[in-house]
Design a protein around this motif. Sequence first.
Motif, PDB file in Angstrom:
ATOM      1  N   ALA A 237      26.536  32.842  27.011  1.00 50.69           N
ATOM      2  CA  ALA A 237      26.223  32.748  28.175  1.00 50.69           C
ATOM      3  C   ALA A 237      25.599  33.570  27.929  1.00 50.69           C
ATOM      4  O   ALA A 237      23.997  33.100  28.363  1.00 50.69           O
ATOM      5  N   TYR A 238      25.062  34.375  27.235  1.00 51.15           N
ATOM      6  CA  TYR A 238      24.377  36.003  27.728  1.00 51.15           C
ATOM      7  C   TYR A 238      22.921  35.263  26.511  1.00 51.15           C
ATOM      8  O   TYR A 238      21.921  35.051  26.853  1.00 51.15           O
ATOM      9  N   PHE A 239      23.405  34.184  25.550  1.00 49.38           N
ATOM     10  CA  PHE A 239      22.645  33.879  24.283  1.00 49.38           C
ATOM     11  C   PHE A 239      21.701  32.958  25.148  1.00 49.38           C
ATOM     12  O   PHE A 239      20.570  32.360  24.982  1.00 49.38           O
ATOM     13  N   CYS A 240      22.177  32.541  25.814  1.00 53.79           N
ATOM     14  CA  CYS A 240      21.709  30.699  26.781  1.00 53.79           C
ATOM     15  C   CYS A 240      20.891  30.413  27.397  1.00 53.79           C
ATOM     16  O   CYS A 240      20.159  30.780  28.001  1.00 53.79           O
ATOM     17  N   SER A 241      21.510  32.142  28.068  1.00 56.43           N
ATOM     18  CA  SER A 241      19.988  31.970  29.460  1.00 56.43           C
ATOM     19  C   SER A 241      18.868  33.156  28.786  1.00 56.43           C
ATOM     20  O   SER A 241      17.685  32.872  29.191  1.00 56.43           O
ATOM     21  N   LEU A 242      19.632  33.797  27.257  1.00 59.81           N
ATOM     22  CA  LEU A 242      18.393  34.731  27.188  1.00 59.81           C
ATOM     23  C   LEU A 242      17.806  34.014  26.543  1.00 59.81           C
ATOM     24  O   LEU A 242      15.947  34.161  26.588  1.00 59.81           O
ATOM     25  N   LEU A 243      17.715  32.764  25.735  1.00 60.13           N
ATOM     26  CA  LEU A 243      16.688  31.803  25.168  1.00 60.13           C
ATOM     27  C   LEU A 243      15.876  31.107  26.129  1.00 60.13           C
ATOM     28  O   LEU A 243      15.357  30.644  25.814  1.00 60.13           O
ATOM     29  N   THR A 244      16.515  30.245  26.871  1.00 57.44           N
ATOM     30  CA  THR A 244      16.232  29.719  27.729  1.00 57.44           C
ATOM     31  C   THR A 244      14.753  30.045  28.838  1.00 57.44           C
ATOM     32  O   THR A 244      13.939  29.880  28.611  1.00 57.44           O
TER      33      THR A 244
END
Length: 449
Positions: A82-89
């Motif tokens: 979840a963290y990586f998805c938000s950060l990269l988006t």
Amino acid sequence: MSHLKYSQVEINIISGLMMVGTYLSPPVFGYLSDAHGPALLALLGSILCPGYLLAAFSFEWKLNYAVMAFAFFLVGAGTSAAYFCSLLTCAKIYPDRKGLSISLPVTFYGLSSLLLSSLFKLDIFKVKRNVDDVDAHIERHIGVFKVFMTLAVLYLVIGLLNFVSSVIVTIEREVLFDKLAGGESSSIGGGNSQQEPASGSTEADDDLYDDQLDEEANEQTSLLNSEFLEPLDHKTKFRRFLQDPTCKLLSLSLLLILGPLELYVNNLGSLGPIVGNGNSDIALQVSLFSVFSTVSRLFTGALSDAIGTARATYLFIVIAIVLSFISFTLVSLNFTVLEIITSIIGVAYGTLFTMCPTLVATVWGVELLGSTWGFFLGAPAIGSLLFGLFYAYEFDSYCLVQPEGFNQLSFFAGSYCLSMPFGVFAGCTLLAGIIIVACWKGKWSRVVL
């Protein structure tokens, strides 16, 4: 420990597997995101939401600690997804605003613990528990089953929201790609039609004009292919990143600086009775760290974007390393006020976890941010483990608990027992700063300026 009868060793195994899921999954998740898009991570985050479901029923049914450990491994992996998805988006929506687009998800990642801890203090999450089997001794405690079920639902909802936002970003980028490609191609074609030779030109002039036109078209087509039509294969890009010697140097420096910082935060309970006056309130220490860490993440992200230079990002990292060096030095000297040290540590911690991914995105590109920052996130995990073992050995050897009082700590040979370990941490921090300055002077400044 009271409800499930887990031992301290079993509890540490559970927390250890959660850390494994949290810190060792980002390299895999980041690579998958860069290769297939962040929407895949959103789906993985939703799929892993049963981690909290399994933890809830493990608690309710008093299952073996191994089941709970596996549940928290899924929790750690789901959190990273979840963290990586938000950060990269966010980073890919605004590639020209790296500081703020990265600092916002990083800030709320840290702020979520404060928000949820306040939420779970509501009476709806409390249950009655009989103390010592005496009806008169009934207390209201937090309902762990209710909390875990709520978190499972939150994970599912956030995963779906992440999926929608990531798909929208992917579609918009493809539309923009098509427009750019079509615009560049039409500009080349338009040049052919607008720059026809004059009717009275000679055959030699026509040949010369054709050669110039072909050269111009080749230059534009080359630019178009290099930027839009022929992106390098992700595996090739990542291989080039791994071949860059500065990526190993940065990983080493993050291990040397983030490892001790993680150790400090994780051991506030043992530092409070020793450093300074020896009566620091641990709850206050945690609150100070959280507040200063959160504020510094937002402030440095916004300010680095306002300044708008890669050099500003680099200088913020150097300042954070200097603050860390000062803090560890103060601990080694037994500075009186631990609250001041913890506040400075919070500023340094928040700044580094915001500016380091910003620097990585600047040097190696936003398109590789998932793979590159995921690669670097292994450093604080390894550093925390290594420095934590060193600190534990020093603490057990030289900071002894007196038999007459559990809160009374005596010092080996009458001396302060934390001078040597935190002197080592200060030295490691200084070495990390030297490495980053050398990388900036030697290569990064030429790449990004």
